[in-house]
Each structure stands twice: as C-alpha cells, then as structure tokens.
Design a protein around this motif. Sequence first.
Motif, PDB file in Angstrom:
ATOM      1  N   GLU A  66       1.904 -13.390 -29.397  1.00 58.90           N
ATOM      2  CA  GLU A  66       2.292 -12.166 -28.696  1.00 58.90           C
ATOM      3  C   GLU A  66       3.531 -12.417 -27.840  1.00 58.90           C
ATOM      4  OE1 GLU A  66       1.642  -9.256 -29.217  1.00 58.90           O
ATOM      5  OE2 GLU A  66      -0.362  -9.030 -30.047  1.00 58.90           O
ATOM      6  N   LYS A  67       3.568 -13.592 -27.212  1.00 55.95           N
ATOM      7  CA  LYS A  67       4.748 -13.935 -26.400  1.00 55.95           C
ATOM      8  C   LYS A  67       6.002 -13.927 -27.249  1.00 55.95           C
ATOM      9  CE  LYS A  67       3.855 -16.014 -22.052  1.00 55.95           C
ATOM     10  NZ  LYS A  67       2.711 -16.968 -22.067  1.00 55.95           N
ATOM     11  N   MET A  68       5.886 -14.491 -28.455  1.00 56.83           N
ATOM     12  CA  MET A  68       7.052 -14.595 -29.341  1.00 56.83           C
ATOM     13  C   MET A  68       7.633 -13.236 -29.691  1.00 56.83           C
ATOM     14  SD  MET A  68       5.990 -17.535 -32.063  1.00 56.83           S
ATOM     15  CE  MET A  68       7.433 -17.527 -33.109  1.00 56.83           C
ATOM     16  N   THR A  69       6.748 -12.203 -29.654  1.00 58.25           N
ATOM     17  CA  THR A  69       7.200 -10.880 -30.079  1.00 58.25           C
ATOM     18  C   THR A  69       7.226  -9.898 -28.912  1.00 58.25           C
ATOM     19  OG1 THR A  69       4.921 -10.335 -30.626  1.00 58.25           O
ATOM     20  CG2 THR A  69       6.306 -11.108 -32.424  1.00 58.25           C
ATOM     21  N   GLY A  70       7.159 -10.430 -27.715  1.00 53.61           N
ATOM     22  CA  GLY A  70       7.159  -9.547 -26.551  1.00 53.61           C
ATOM     23  C   GLY A  70       5.977  -8.591 -26.572  1.00 53.61           C
ATOM     24  N   GLY A  71       4.839  -9.086 -27.032  1.00 48.47           N
ATOM     25  CA  GLY A  71       3.622  -8.272 -27.025  1.00 48.47           C
ATOM     26  C   GLY A  71       3.586  -7.214 -28.118  1.00 48.47           C
ATOM     27  N   ARG A  72       4.452  -7.369 -29.132  1.00 54.38           N
ATOM     28  CA  ARG A  72       4.505  -6.329 -30.165  1.00 54.38           C
ATOM     29  C   ARG A  72       4.039  -6.834 -31.539  1.00 54.38           C
ATOM     30  NH1 ARG A  72       9.215  -5.011 -31.482  1.00 54.38           N
ATOM     31  NH2 ARG A  72       8.598  -3.086 -32.490  1.00 54.38           N
ATOM     32  N   PHE A  73       3.329  -7.949 -31.542  1.00 52.85           N
ATOM     33  CA  PHE A  73       2.952  -8.545 -32.828  1.00 52.85           C
ATOM     34  C   PHE A  73       2.193  -7.572 -33.725  1.00 52.85           C
ATOM     35  CE2 PHE A  73       0.177 -11.327 -35.502  1.00 52.85           C
ATOM     36  CZ  PHE A  73       1.186 -11.965 -36.199  1.00 52.85           C
ATOM     37  N   THR A  74       1.363  -6.750 -33.101  1.00 51.54           N
ATOM     38  CA  THR A  74       0.562  -5.833 -33.918  1.00 51.54           C
ATOM     39  C   THR A  74       1.377  -4.634 -34.404  1.00 51.54           C
ATOM     40  OG1 THR A  74      -0.137  -4.677 -31.942  1.00 51.54           O
ATOM     41  CG2 THR A  74      -1.618  -6.380 -32.766  1.00 51.54           C
ATOM     42  N   VAL A 124       7.295 -13.766 -41.537  1.00 53.71           N
ATOM     43  CA  VAL A 124       8.402 -14.656 -41.191  1.00 53.71           C
ATOM     44  C   VAL A 124       8.020 -15.525 -39.987  1.00 53.71           C
ATOM     45  CG1 VAL A 124      10.780 -14.729 -40.330  1.00 53.71           C
ATOM     46  CG2 VAL A 124      10.134 -13.102 -42.132  1.00 53.71           C
ATOM     47  N   LEU A 125       7.440 -14.887 -38.983  1.00 55.48           N
ATOM     48  CA  LEU A 125       7.035 -15.630 -37.787  1.00 55.48           C
ATOM     49  C   LEU A 125       5.986 -16.688 -38.120  1.00 55.48           C
ATOM     50  CD1 LEU A 125       6.655 -12.859 -35.068  1.00 55.48           C
ATOM     51  CD2 LEU A 125       8.405 -14.633 -35.209  1.00 55.48           C
ATOM     52  N   LEU A 126       5.011 -16.265 -38.898  1.00 52.76           N
ATOM     53  CA  LEU A 126       3.906 -17.188 -39.198  1.00 52.76           C
ATOM     54  C   LEU A 126       4.382 -18.355 -40.052  1.00 52.76           C
ATOM     55  CD1 LEU A 126       0.960 -14.678 -39.713  1.00 52.76           C
ATOM     56  CD2 LEU A 126       1.337 -16.225 -37.805  1.00 52.76           C
ATOM     57  N   GLY A 165       5.532 -25.773 -38.436  1.00 52.76           N
ATOM     58  CA  GLY A 165       5.572 -26.541 -37.190  1.00 52.76           C
ATOM     59  C   GLY A 165       6.850 -26.306 -36.414  1.00 52.76           C
ATOM     60  N   GLU A 166       7.477 -25.173 -36.640  1.00 51.48           N
ATOM     61  CA  GLU A 166       8.746 -24.898 -35.966  1.00 51.48           C
ATOM     62  C   GLU A 166       8.589 -23.960 -34.763  1.00 51.48           C
ATOM     63  OE1 GLU A 166      11.161 -23.383 -39.134  1.00 51.48           O
ATOM     64  OE2 GLU A 166      11.160 -25.315 -40.194  1.00 51.48           O
ATOM     65  N   GLY A 167       7.337 -23.777 -34.349  1.00 50.22           N
ATOM     66  CA  GLY A 167       7.130 -22.936 -33.173  1.00 50.22           C
ATOM     67  C   GLY A 167       7.634 -23.622 -31.916  1.00 50.22           C
ATOM     68  N   ASP A 168       7.967 -22.807 -30.925  1.00 51.49           N
ATOM     69  CA  ASP A 168       8.417 -23.322 -29.634  1.00 51.49           C
ATOM     70  C   ASP A 168       7.345 -24.257 -29.057  1.00 51.49           C
ATOM     71  OD1 ASP A 168       9.161 -23.752 -27.067  1.00 51.49           O
ATOM     72  OD2 ASP A 168       9.475 -21.627 -26.553  1.00 51.49           O
ATOM     73  N   LYS A 169       7.739 -25.504 -28.793  1.00 53.36           N
ATOM     74  CA  LYS A 169       6.723 -26.489 -28.374  1.00 53.36           C
ATOM     75  C   LYS A 169       6.086 -26.120 -27.036  1.00 53.36           C
ATOM     76  CE  LYS A 169       7.907 -30.143 -31.419  1.00 53.36           C
ATOM     77  NZ  LYS A 169       8.570 -29.386 -32.405  1.00 53.36           N
ATOM     78  N   ALA A 170       6.839 -25.408 -26.214  1.00 55.50           N
ATOM     79  CA  ALA A 170       6.282 -25.000 -24.926  1.00 55.50           C
ATOM     80  C   ALA A 170       5.132 -24.015 -25.129  1.00 55.50           C
ATOM     81  CB  ALA A 170       7.362 -24.358 -24.061  1.00 55.50           C
TER      82      ALA A 170
END
Lengths: 173, 350
Positions: free
Chosen positions: A87-95, A104-106, A112-117
């Motif tokens: 949800e953070k990655m999409t500013g709460g708009r994932f749905t 694409v995001l998934l 394994g390319e997601g933001d490590k933080a």
Amino acid sequence: MKRRSFFLVASGALTGAGCGHRRSAPFRTLSESEAATLEAWCDALIPSTDGTPGAKEARTSRYIDIQLTRRFRKFRPQYQQALAAIEKMTGGRFTEISVEERTVLLEKIEKGEGDKALWGPDGGREVFNLILQHTLQGFYGNPRHGGNHDYVSWRMLGIPVVPVRGRGVAYGA
Amino acid sequence: MKTVLAIAMAVALAGLLLAPATDYAYKAGGGEACARCHEIAPQVEAWMESSHREVRCEQCHHSGMLTNMRRVRDHWAGEVPAKPRMKHADVLAMTERCRSCHQQEYAQWRNGPHSVTFESLFLDKKHNSERILMDDCFRCHGMHFEGGIEDLVQPVNTEGPWELKRADLKNTPALPCLSCHSVHRTGQPLKGHVRKAGISWREEIARPSLALFDRRSLAPVALGDLPLPVVYEDERPVKMSPDQRQGLCYQCHAPLAGGQIKSGDDRTPMGVHEGLSCLACHDHHRGTTRTSCATCHPRLSNCGLDVETMDTTFANKESKHNIHWVKCADCHPKGVPPKRVSSSSPRLAP
C-alpha cells in the motif's frame, strides 16, 4: 433514563457484543482494508478472465484469513508488513490500480527488487513466494479449508467434485 | 452522568445476560435473529429459499442453552472452524428431529437397508478378514464419524478379533438421513395437492434436498454434481436412464475403475430392463421393489410370468434370473418364441 430505554441500550450492547449486524462474514484476522489489499494481490496472481474463475471467485483471501488463525498463525506479522508495504508503494491505492499495474509491482517484489526499507533485506522475495503458495493452496485445495469456493478451480479443470469410484479401487490387492 | 452510569450498567448486564440472550437469539428462531451471527449468514440465506423455509431453526437444530453457550465461547475464543459444521452427535440427534415430521420416511428407512449400523458394517468377520479396514470405508458409510478408522475399530488388520473402540456407536445407524439429504438449499415446497395433481411417479422430478455428504470436503454435494457414470458391457456403453437421482446411488453402489457392468457393487440394469432407473423399481427408503413391478407389468410383459412372485433373487451374479441383468436370451436360449398370448392377457394379474 426510563426503564425501557435502559433495556434498549442493554440489548444493543448485547447484539453488538455477541454478533455483528453484518450479512456477509467479516474477516477474522485481517482488517477490512488489509483484506481488500490481499484480495487485490491474489487477484493479480490468479486473475479472473472472461471464461475462467480466478482467486477472487475461489475466495483465496478468505482461505488465507482463516488459516492465519490456525496453521499460518506464525505468518501473521509477515502478512501485515507485506500488505502495509504494498500500500505504501502505491500511496494507499493498491486496490484501485489495474491488474496490469499491480502485476508490474508484484513482479518487482518477486525478483527481490522491492525497497529494502519497506520489504526487508530480500526485497520482498520471501513474502511474495509465501503469498503465492498460499494463494495456490486456496485456489486448488479442498473447499473444506475455506478456499476453492464451490469447487471453482476443479470445475474449471474438469475434475469431478465427487467421482464415481467403487470400493476396490483403493484396495490394492 | 446518570446516562453514563446507566450505559455502564447496561453493558455489565449485557455481559451477564449474554449467554441466555444468545440462547434466546437462537431459539427465537426467526432466521433474522440467527443471521445476526455473521458466520451462519449463508445458511440462513439458503434456508429462506429452501423447501423448509416454514420450519424454524430450532425445530431441526438442537438449541439447548449449553450448546448455545458453547457456540458463543468458541466464537470469542476464535475457535470458529473454517466453516460452521455439525458434530457427529448433532447429525445423529437431527435424525430424530427429521423423524418428528417425516414419520413415514423414517419408518421406511428404519426397515430398509440403509439404517445399517456401525456394528454390522465394521465388525463383519467375513469382510474384515478379506479386506483391510481403512479410512476410505467412511466414504460410503459412517461418513459423519469424526476420526480415522483406528479411532473406531481395533485392531486394524485382517486377523481380528475386532471390536469397536467407540462402543457407544454399536447400534448407531451409519447412513443417517443426512448422508443423502441436505436441507440448506434452494427448493420449492411441494404442497400435497400440487404433487397429487401434477406429478406422477414416472415423471417425478428430483427433490431438492438430495445430496451426498462428501467425506472429503465435509459438505453435502448436491445432485447436480453427482455424475452418472458410463457403464460398459465389454466395449458397448450400456444404455443409461437419465434419472439424475441415480447419481446418489452410484456414489456407493459403484462399478470398479473401468466401469464394467457387474463389477464391484454395480447394479446397472441391462437386458430386459436396460435404461431403467434404480428408482423405477427401488423405493426411496425401504429399498423394496415388489410393488414396482405391477406399475409396468403386465402391460409390457411378453412371457406371462407373474412378476409378483417370480424369482429375482440371486446373489450369484451369473444367475440367469438376476433382475438387473436378465436378457431375453437367458431364458430363451433357442430364440424368443412366437407370441401366443396377447399383451392384455389376464394370466399376468393382478
């Protein structure tokens, strides 16, 4: 306060406490918004197309929710983190974004390319595989565990809900 | 302040009253009261559309205070199963509830083969010494039993002597009503007069409750999902009645893999009765057949045989008189004789 209204309050507290007023069963471990996020996630993994049912029809998110109270209990924190992270990655708009955009995001997470933080040192790879595996179970498994609603995946594959199978088949000798 | 106090008291009172109140909610019976408990909403919705829509929840479901408190406790402890599910004891208790309204069916079932007990199925010396006991036995009888075969019978071998670990189930029927009927599904009640006026036994439509309790998914599977097999006499597919109700019978009275007629427990009609449904001859619960013969014969009989008394019984599958498989040639090996009696011959009374 009149006696009558006292009882009204009491009975309100009762029904509120005992059971909800809802018609469709709420999720057990996930909040409403987490559940929606998970459903959108599963939907991207096994999308429904015109002719064929997907994760939504099979109710895999409900399967996962139920299993999070039992066999998957230990995965709860991972789910909560992952659902919050996506949800953070999409500013709460994932749905709200399209299946293609979600995919694409998934795919990024899968590699394994997601933001490590947000996703931890493996960039989300592990939790991606976990959710994938659980989604497949919920899609193909036996409905008694809460997924594969109305045997949708079996029907799609032409697997009879209950085959005609005499005694003898399983008897070996 | 006064209001706050009142609310606090009300909440405390609610706590105290919770058990009896849920008890009341169940008993009040209107589907609405029950539907408030979200887990059972699907059942309530199905019930509202079912042939039992005029029957209240607690006329079928046990609704004792203790049971309802158990429900609430499980609910709060988060011990709600994947789906709400009746326990074996509940299923057996419900048979008695069904009985209270369907006395005739109950009595017929009692006197028929399907009221067979756990003892006679699972302590059968001959069967147990020939076939090893296994969990798969529960697929066709004892399907509501909670546990594996080793929880029911010991020892699990072909030597015996066997005894029931659950001695309390000795005289318990292994095929209760709920093996074949499921209540929470869409169906119109057939009012008596409609039935008499409109539907004769020949064209009878399937009753909506027919369903097999599937041990694997722990749920009833409705008739529409119970397939009619293709059964072969060597290479030839045997003509099969389209009566979907047979799908239920074939779940248990099934041929072996390969689908050859007469294999396993198969009884698919072949020969003179090819294409007839099991239920054209067998009545629903008693399993008896004699009364059925006269519904078709003598009109269709060629031979002047008295169907009421003729020999049909042959455990031996090779018997030439086996009612399921007898062919003209079995009795007329030199060819069917020319017709002498007219089909309206009184020789075939009644």
